[in-house]
Design a protein around this motif. Structure first.
Motif, PDB file in Angstrom:
ATOM      1  N   UNK A   1      15.119  39.604  88.107  1.00 14.36           N
ATOM      2  CA  UNK A   1      15.536  39.528  86.777  1.00 14.36           C
ATOM      3  C   UNK A   1      16.002  40.800  86.285  1.00 14.36           C
ATOM      4  N   UNK A   2      15.426  41.797  86.779  1.00 18.52           N
ATOM      5  CA  UNK A   2      15.769  43.156  86.336  1.00 18.52           C
ATOM      6  C   UNK A   2      17.136  43.717  86.755  1.00 18.52           C
ATOM      7  N   UNK A   3      17.231  43.269  88.132  1.00 18.73           N
ATOM      8  CA  UNK A   3      18.435  43.525  88.941  1.00 18.73           C
ATOM      9  C   UNK A   3      19.731  42.675  88.407  1.00 18.73           C
ATOM     10  N   UNK A   4      19.491  41.358  87.881  1.00 18.04           N
ATOM     11  CA  UNK A   4      20.445  40.550  87.332  1.00 18.04           C
ATOM     12  C   UNK A   4      20.867  41.148  85.883  1.00 18.04           C
ATOM     13  N   UNK A   5      19.845  41.597  85.198  1.00 22.03           N
ATOM     14  CA  UNK A   5      20.108  42.155  83.944  1.00 22.03           C
ATOM     15  C   UNK A   5      21.093  43.395  84.281  1.00 22.03           C
ATOM     16  N   UNK A   6      20.822  44.592  85.045  1.00 26.49           N
ATOM     17  CA  UNK A   6      21.546  45.758  85.329  1.00 26.49           C
ATOM     18  C   UNK A   6      22.930  45.319  85.663  1.00 26.49           C
ATOM     19  N   UNK A   7      22.857  44.416  86.754  1.00 25.04           N
ATOM     20  CA  UNK A   7      24.285  43.827  86.868  1.00 25.04           C
ATOM     21  C   UNK A   7      25.148  43.522  85.922  1.00 25.04           C
ATOM     22  N   UNK A   8      24.354  42.638  85.114  1.00 30.36           N
ATOM     23  CA  UNK A   8      25.274  42.069  83.740  1.00 30.36           C
ATOM     24  C   UNK A   8      25.674  43.375  82.851  1.00 30.36           C
ATOM     25  N   UNK A   9      25.005  44.402  82.724  1.00 29.66           N
ATOM     26  CA  UNK A   9      25.176  45.268  81.808  1.00 29.66           C
ATOM     27  C   UNK A   9      26.112  46.228  82.504  1.00 29.66           C
ATOM     28  N   UNK A  10      26.132  46.422  83.664  1.00 33.54           N
ATOM     29  CA  UNK A  10      27.138  47.340  84.385  1.00 33.54           C
ATOM     30  C   UNK A  10      28.508  46.546  84.294  1.00 33.54           C
ATOM     31  N   UNK A  11      28.527  45.287  84.642  1.00 35.01           N
ATOM     32  CA  UNK A  11      29.780  44.454  84.685  1.00 35.01           C
ATOM     33  C   UNK A  11      30.487  44.592  82.996  1.00 35.01           C
ATOM     34  N   UNK A  12      29.726  44.427  82.182  1.00 33.89           N
ATOM     35  CA  UNK A  12      30.146  44.454  80.512  1.00 33.89           C
ATOM     36  C   UNK A  12      30.453  45.951  80.342  1.00 33.89           C
ATOM     37  N   UNK A  13      29.697  46.959  80.826  1.00 31.06           N
ATOM     38  CA  UNK A  13      30.258  48.371  80.644  1.00 31.06           C
ATOM     39  C   UNK A  13      31.617  48.692  81.206  1.00 31.06           C
ATOM     40  N   UNK A  14      31.946  48.119  82.385  1.00 25.83           N
ATOM     41  CA  UNK A  14      33.025  48.218  83.288  1.00 25.83           C
ATOM     42  C   UNK A  14      34.104  47.772  82.469  1.00 25.83           C
ATOM     43  N   UNK A  15      33.801  46.512  81.965  1.00 28.37           N
ATOM     44  CA  UNK A  15      34.897  45.638  81.108  1.00 28.37           C
ATOM     45  C   UNK A  15      35.041  46.367  79.824  1.00 28.37           C
TER      46      UNK A  15
END
Length: 148
Positions: free
Chosen positions: A74-88
């Motif tokens: 779950x933490x990994x998924x949250x990190x991936x989501x946050x990273x993708x939104x930051x890149x966007x």
């Protein structure tokens, strides 16, 4: 926000009615059309990337139907989501820079440094067509921001 308060190089003295640095593009109509097409292609590419990143981040890579079974997952998924939104978000800022560069092409000021009023080298614009400053002015702005 800070850039609005920076005065052109050589004009850091007392406030007066000196004009904002403006100039006519050093590029001909054909060259400006070339840069405009490069900018439009890059913008289209980024818009597609942003849309895809945001969709994947908000739905999850698996379509949003599975729930992580472990806290670490779950933490990994949250990190991936946050990273993708930051890149966007970073790409959205770049899209804004590209839009501004297209406006400069259209109004005939493309290729003029917004800080010094000097022409920006074609080589720099081939690599970074949305550049607002000559390499020297960009370095000066970076030095100033490091000490601000």
């Amino acid at each position: 926000p800070k850039a609005a308060h920076i005065r052109p190089l050589g004009m850091q003295g007392p406030e007066d009615d000196r004009p904002v640095v403006q100039g006519k593009s050093p590029f001909g109509k054909k060259e400006r059309a070339h840069f405009r097409q490069v900018l439009i292609r890059k913008r289209a590419e980024l818009v597609g990337d942003v849309s895809q990143m945001e969709t994947e981040a908000l739905q999850g890579n698996s379509g949003g139907t599975s729930v992580p079974q472990h806290m670490a997952e779950q933490g990994s998924d949250t990190y991936d989501q946050s990273l993708a939104l930051d890149l966007a978000a970073a790409d959205r800022k770049l899209i804004k820079e590209i839009d501004d560069a297209i406006k400069r092409v259209d109004n005939g000021t493309f290729g003029i440094c917004e800080l010094t009023g000097k022409p920006i080298k074609a080589e720099r614009l081939e690599e970074l067509p949305w550049a607002r400053y000559t390499i020297e002015a960009a370095r000066e702005l970076e030095r100033r921001s490091m000490w601000a």
